[in-house]
Design a protein around this motif. Sequence first.
Motif, PDB file in Angstrom:
ATOM      1  N   GLN A 197       0.802  -1.221   0.000  1.00  0.00           N
ATOM      2  CA  GLN A 197       0.000   0.000   0.000  1.00  0.00           C
ATOM      3  C   GLN A 197       0.835   1.271   0.000  1.00  0.00           C
ATOM      4  O   GLN A 197       0.400   2.289  -0.506  1.00  0.00           O
ATOM      5  N   VAL A 198       2.026   1.218   0.581  1.00  0.00           N
ATOM      6  CA  VAL A 198       2.863   2.413   0.657  1.00  0.00           C
ATOM      7  C   VAL A 198       3.873   2.451  -0.493  1.00  0.00           C
ATOM      8  O   VAL A 198       4.427   3.495  -0.787  1.00  0.00           O
ATOM      9  N   HIS A 199       4.088   1.319  -1.162  1.00  0.00           N
ATOM     10  CA  HIS A 199       5.064   1.206  -2.247  1.00  0.00           C
ATOM     11  C   HIS A 199       6.463   1.552  -1.734  1.00  0.00           C
ATOM     12  O   HIS A 199       7.072   2.526  -2.147  1.00  0.00           O
ATOM     13  N   CYS A 200       6.920   0.730  -0.802  1.00  0.00           N
ATOM     14  CA  CYS A 200       8.218   0.937  -0.189  1.00  0.00           C
ATOM     15  C   CYS A 200       8.952  -0.396  -0.103  1.00  0.00           C
ATOM     16  O   CYS A 200       8.414  -1.435  -0.441  1.00  0.00           O
ATOM     17  N   LYS A 201      10.175  -0.324   0.383  1.00  0.00           N
ATOM     18  CA  LYS A 201      10.992  -1.520   0.565  1.00  0.00           C
ATOM     19  C   LYS A 201      11.258  -1.683   2.066  1.00  0.00           C
ATOM     20  O   LYS A 201      11.638  -0.728   2.736  1.00  0.00           O
ATOM     21  N   ILE A 202      11.055  -2.882   2.576  1.00  0.00           N
ATOM     22  CA  ILE A 202      11.363  -3.156   3.981  1.00  0.00           C
ATOM     23  C   ILE A 202      12.862  -3.391   4.091  1.00  0.00           C
ATOM     24  O   ILE A 202      13.398  -4.315   3.484  1.00  0.00           O
ATOM     25  N   VAL A 203      13.525  -2.538   4.857  1.00  0.00           N
ATOM     26  CA  VAL A 203      14.968  -2.631   5.008  1.00  0.00           C
ATOM     27  C   VAL A 203      15.337  -3.497   6.201  1.00  0.00           C
ATOM     28  O   VAL A 203      16.287  -4.272   6.154  1.00  0.00           O
ATOM     29  N   TYR A 204      14.547  -3.373   7.278  1.00  0.00           N
ATOM     30  CA  TYR A 204      14.884  -4.034   8.541  1.00  0.00           C
ATOM     31  C   TYR A 204      13.603  -4.265   9.309  1.00  0.00           C
ATOM     32  O   TYR A 204      12.721  -3.416   9.303  1.00  0.00           O
ATOM     33  N   LYS A 205      13.520  -5.406   9.949  1.00  0.00           N
ATOM     34  CA  LYS A 205      12.332  -5.676  10.754  1.00  0.00           C
ATOM     35  C   LYS A 205      12.743  -6.561  11.920  1.00  0.00           C
ATOM     36  O   LYS A 205      13.432  -7.563  11.746  1.00  0.00           O
TER      37      LYS A 205
END
Length: 83
Positions: free
Chosen positions: A64-72
């Motif tokens: 929905q945000v059109h982003c990349k997850i870098v760290y979780k």
Amino acid sequence: MPSKVKLPRITQKETDIRVGKEGLTTGVIVHIRKMLKRKKVLKIKFLPTAVKNKKELVRTLEEQVHCKIVYKVGFVVIIQRLQ
């Protein structure tokens, strides 16, 4: 070529957005999009009550945000805007 994000420095920064018990509402998603226009990387923290399924929540956030997850880790997610 995408620039690399320095994780140790980012993981120690202050939380940019806190998501409450309502979870990822339309208003939260709009706010995250606006913040990503200003900042390249955001740190988002979810309340434990906002999360029913972490994997589904992260997938929804990415779509929905059109982003990349870098760290979780745990209830904290660091996202990076797409170029």
